[in-house]
Design a protein around this motif. Structure first.
Motif, PDB file in Angstrom:
ATOM      1  N   GLY A   1       0.792  -1.176   0.009  1.00 49.19           N
ATOM      2  CA  GLY A   1       0.029  -0.052   0.051  1.00 49.19           C
ATOM      3  C   GLY A   1       0.745   1.267   0.036  1.00 49.19           C
ATOM      4  N   GLY A   2       1.988   1.214  -0.887  1.00 50.60           N
ATOM      5  CA  GLY A   2       2.635   2.531  -0.728  1.00 50.60           C
ATOM      6  C   GLY A   2       4.017   2.216   0.194  1.00 50.60           C
ATOM      7  N   THR A   3       4.950   3.287   0.319  1.00 53.08           N
ATOM      8  CA  THR A   3       5.996   2.826   0.960  1.00 53.08           C
ATOM      9  C   THR A   3       5.792   3.483   2.661  1.00 53.08           C
ATOM     10  OG1 THR A   3       7.389   3.830  -0.837  1.00 53.08           O
ATOM     11  CG2 THR A   3       8.500   3.927   1.405  1.00 53.08           C
ATOM     12  N   GLN A   4       6.005   2.366   3.379  1.00 53.82           N
ATOM     13  CA  GLN A   4       5.470   2.225   4.741  1.00 53.82           C
ATOM     14  C   GLN A   4       6.511   2.309   5.758  1.00 53.82           C
ATOM     15  OE1 GLN A   4       2.438   2.702   5.165  1.00 53.82           O
ATOM     16  NE2 GLN A   4       1.454   1.937   3.397  1.00 53.82           N
ATOM     17  N   GLY A   5       7.474   1.350   5.764  1.00 50.51           N
ATOM     18  CA  GLY A   5       8.687   1.257   6.743  1.00 50.51           C
ATOM     19  C   GLY A   5       9.348  -0.069   6.808  1.00 50.51           C
ATOM     20  N   THR A   6      10.406   0.132   7.449  1.00 54.84           N
ATOM     21  CA  THR A   6      11.154  -1.121   7.806  1.00 54.84           C
ATOM     22  C   THR A   6      11.699  -1.119   8.961  1.00 54.84           C
ATOM     23  OG1 THR A   6      13.155  -2.545   6.858  1.00 54.84           O
ATOM     24  CG2 THR A   6      13.212  -0.460   6.537  1.00 54.84           C
ATOM     25  N   LEU A   7      11.644  -2.268   9.813  1.00 57.38           N
ATOM     26  CA  LEU A   7      12.013  -2.418  11.086  1.00 57.38           C
ATOM     27  C   LEU A   7      13.640  -2.192  11.072  1.00 57.38           C
ATOM     28  CD1 LEU A   7      11.262  -4.700  13.831  1.00 57.38           C
ATOM     29  CD2 LEU A   7      13.734  -4.628  13.092  1.00 57.38           C
ATOM     30  N   SER A   8      14.291  -1.341  12.143  1.00 55.04           N
ATOM     31  CA  SER A   8      15.484  -0.919  12.111  1.00 55.04           C
ATOM     32  C   SER A   8      16.152  -1.332  13.537  1.00 55.04           C
ATOM     33  CB  SER A   8      15.691   0.507  11.849  1.00 55.04           C
ATOM     34  OG  SER A   8      17.335   0.806  12.035  1.00 55.04           O
ATOM     35  N   GLY A   9      17.162  -1.610  13.916  1.00 60.87           N
ATOM     36  CA  GLY A   9      17.909  -1.778  15.203  1.00 60.87           C
ATOM     37  C   GLY A   9      19.230  -1.430  15.131  1.00 60.87           C
ATOM     38  N   GLY A  10      19.677  -1.449  16.218  1.00 60.88           N
ATOM     39  CA  GLY A  10      21.435  -1.190  16.243  1.00 60.88           C
ATOM     40  C   GLY A  10      21.665  -0.410  17.482  1.00 60.88           C
ATOM     41  N   THR A  11      22.890   0.098  17.576  1.00 57.07           N
ATOM     42  CA  THR A  11      23.454   0.398  18.686  1.00 57.07           C
ATOM     43  C   THR A  11      23.820   2.219  18.772  1.00 57.07           C
ATOM     44  OG1 THR A  11      24.374  -1.647  19.107  1.00 57.07           O
ATOM     45  CG2 THR A  11      25.168   0.064  20.689  1.00 57.07           C
ATOM     46  N   VAL A  12      23.557   2.921  19.738  1.00 53.17           N
ATOM     47  CA  VAL A  12      23.923   4.038  19.700  1.00 53.17           C
ATOM     48  C   VAL A  12      25.049   4.236  20.997  1.00 53.17           C
ATOM     49  CG1 VAL A  12      22.035   5.119  18.583  1.00 53.17           C
ATOM     50  CG2 VAL A  12      22.063   4.879  21.325  1.00 53.17           C
ATOM     51  N   GLN A  13      25.861   5.330  21.240  1.00 51.53           N
ATOM     52  CA  GLN A  13      26.670   5.865  22.477  1.00 51.53           C
ATOM     53  C   GLN A  13      25.943   6.940  23.198  1.00 51.53           C
ATOM     54  OE1 GLN A  13      29.178   3.679  22.804  1.00 51.53           O
ATOM     55  NE2 GLN A  13      28.279   2.793  21.207  1.00 51.53           N
ATOM     56  N   ILE A  14      25.725   6.962  24.499  1.00 53.60           N
ATOM     57  CA  ILE A  14      25.136   8.091  24.957  1.00 53.60           C
ATOM     58  C   ILE A  14      26.061   8.593  26.071  1.00 53.60           C
ATOM     59  CG2 ILE A  14      22.485   7.397  24.866  1.00 53.60           C
ATOM     60  CD1 ILE A  14      22.971   6.311  27.855  1.00 53.60           C
ATOM     61  N   VAL A  15      26.019   9.929  26.511  1.00 54.90           N
ATOM     62  CA  VAL A  15      27.005  10.521  27.311  1.00 54.90           C
ATOM     63  C   VAL A  15      26.117  10.911  28.635  1.00 54.90           C
ATOM     64  CG1 VAL A  15      28.329  12.520  27.691  1.00 54.90           C
ATOM     65  CG2 VAL A  15      28.343  11.363  25.430  1.00 54.90           C
ATOM     66  N   ASN A  16      26.841  10.556  29.644  1.00 56.29           N
ATOM     67  CA  ASN A  16      26.070  10.957  30.914  1.00 56.29           C
ATOM     68  C   ASN A  16      25.604  12.354  31.101  1.00 56.29           C
ATOM     69  OD1 ASN A  16      25.880  11.659  33.814  1.00 56.29           O
ATOM     70  ND2 ASN A  16      26.619   9.749  34.201  1.00 56.29           N
ATOM     71  N   PRO A  17      24.443  12.459  31.485  1.00 61.88           N
ATOM     72  CA  PRO A  17      23.750  13.761  31.559  1.00 61.88           C
ATOM     73  C   PRO A  17      24.231  14.816  32.429  1.00 61.88           C
ATOM     74  CG  PRO A  17      22.469  11.969  32.876  1.00 61.88           C
ATOM     75  CD  PRO A  17      23.264  11.310  32.169  1.00 61.88           C
ATOM     76  N   ASN A  18      25.168  14.243  33.366  1.00 58.32           N
ATOM     77  CA  ASN A  18      25.969  15.261  34.236  1.00 58.32           C
ATOM     78  C   ASN A  18      27.253  15.982  33.741  1.00 58.32           C
ATOM     79  OD1 ASN A  18      23.969  15.088  36.306  1.00 58.32           O
ATOM     80  ND2 ASN A  18      24.737  13.037  37.030  1.00 58.32           N
TER      81      ASN A  18
END
Length: 453
Positions: A305-322
């Motif tokens: 029904g058109g271009t809908q989406g594809t499941l994506s996963g992976g990893t990111v790096q976060i930095v301490n909020p302080n």
């Protein structure tokens, strides 16, 4: 850079290391008089992985040599869903660590990750990243709270030899689910193989069903993970397609209890024409299970029904909020050095590719990039002499992925959701008269009770 980069950095990027050290972060400490910035970095491999640990420590030493004003303090703390919130509440997160791609939006709302936009800009890294994936790490003000370092998205993996035998064009795989159904019938009619197969066990059935739901325009959870949302038309349509292919078309295997390994074995043996997977499925079916490399093909995730989406996963790096501004900059420098340098620096890229190729490892595997399209293309130009995969066979996937929106995995109790949906998929494939609306209604009630805990 040595061949160890690929295996160690990839392992860490999965974000599955258990929490083995709960040392407090350095963010509140006063800066040394000599101007040195000290940050605590998570994800150090544990002692039972001596080679990986030694490599990680070597990279730490190399970074500190190149950045004498930054002192790294490695700890083994890694992401664990069962303990992360306690660490965050207790102020015990490292200054930088890996978390799954599902997490940034929740972390932003709970103020558990630092705004690193300015640090990324000052290091010249912001524009180098893939904007589509980066969007998953931003708040409504377009500020960035995480650095993507690993990503995948679903596509249609297929056997190019079976396509040719069935009169299908291996260079032009199905783009819609209607085309998948037609291709599956041709493969089943012309060969001894099943045309198509899905996973069904160990939470993988629910995982792939979630991906199919996305491609039909639906979701399985709302944005904040507070409500189950799959008792609707997109999920119903996805299951009805599988039901029709299994019982009316006869194009799915008689074996309905597949995990990744067992399905991969049958695919590599030429018993299945098409499966769902990411580009790194190549490792399993070609490198491990010995499907001839030239038979591996992958296209974009089929859409309905058109271009809908594809499941994506992976990893990111976060930095301490302080973290202070200086600590944020130091953290960004480390992430770039350890996880991204081979995409951004020609000498590093060539050295890594040469070592990988000489070791007989898969080298130059295309996929969903964490850097922007121009940078990714340049990276492959740098390593062209060492690529040992049939790059052209990935072209349909890369072309389609440029147009299909990526949708992250469910943010709340994803594995429990997948487990509940395993049963739904299994029932549809084993019971010809399965009542799909009733199955989804029951599963939705089950999942909602888990989300509400």
């Amino acid at each position: 850079m040595t061949k160890r980069f690929r295996s160690v950095a990839a392992a860490i990027a999965i974000g599955g290391l258990s929490v083995a050290a709960l040392a407090g972060c350095s963010s509140d400490a006063a800066a040394p008089a000599d101007g040195t910035v000290t940050i605590e970095i998570g994800d150090r491999p544990t002692a039972d992985r001596p080679e990986d640990r030694a490599y990680f420590d070597e990279r730490v030493a190399a970074f500190e040599k190149a950045n004498p004003d930054i002192d790294l303090q490695p700890v083994e703390t890694g992401y664990d869903a069962s303990t992360f919130q306690a660490l965050a509440a207790g102020g015990s997160l490292p200054d930088v660590m890996s978390v799954p791609l599902t997490e940034p939006q929740g972390l932003i709302k709970r103020n558990q990750a630092a705004d690193i936009t300015d640090a990324l800009e000052s290091e010249g890294l912001l524009d180098a990243l893939n904007p589509t994936i980066l969007a998953l790490t931003k708040n409504s003000d377009d500020r960035v709270f995480a650095i993507p370092t690993n990503a995948y998205s679903f596509g249609l993996v297929y056997n190019r030899d079976l396509f040719a035998q069935a009169g299908l064009d291996p260079e032009n795989p199905p783009k819609t689910w209607d085309e998948v159904r037609e291709a599956a019938k041709k493969i089943s009619d012309a060969t001894d193989a099943a045309g198509f197969s899905v996973l069904t066990t160990a939470n993988t059935g629910g995982w792939q069903f979630t991906g199919m739901t996305y491609s039909f325009g639906g979701t399985v959870e709302n944005e904040d993970g507070s409500k189950a949302t799959f008792d609707d038309a997109p999920s119903t349509d996805a299951l009805e397609l599988l039901q029709t292919m299994r019982w009316d078309d006869g194009t799915l295997p008689e074996n309905t209890l597949y995990d990744v390994q067992s399905q991969g074995q049958d695919f590599a043996a030429g018993k299945i024409g098409m499966i769902l997977g990411a580009s790194d499925s190549y490792y399993n079916v070609v490198q491990n299970l010995k499907l001839p490399a030239e038979q591996f093909g992958i296209g974009g995730m089929p859409q309905s029904g058109g271009t809908q989406g594809t499941l994506s996963g992976g990893t990111v790096q976060i930095v301490n909020p302080n973290a202070s501004d200086a600590e944020k900059t130091a953290a960004v420098k480390w992430v770039e050095f350890f996880y991204l340098q081979r995409f951004l620096d020609e000498d590093t890229a060539v050295e890594d590719a040469r070592a990988s190729s000489e070791a007989g490892s898969v080298t130059g595997l295309p996929g969903l990039p964490v850097v922007n399209a121009d940078q990714y293309s340049e990276y492959f130009t740098w390593i062209a002499d060492y690529i040992n995969v049939p790059s052209a066979n990935f072209t349909p996937y890369l072309e389609a992925s440029a147009d299909i929106p990526i949708v992250p995995e469910p943010v709340n109790n994803a594995q429990e959701v997948y487990g509940a949906l395993d049963t739904v998929v299994q029932t549809v494939l084993t019971d010809k008269g399965a009542d799909i609306p009733a199955l989804l209604s029951t599963a939705q009630s089950d999942v909602q009770s888990r989300l509400s805990r």
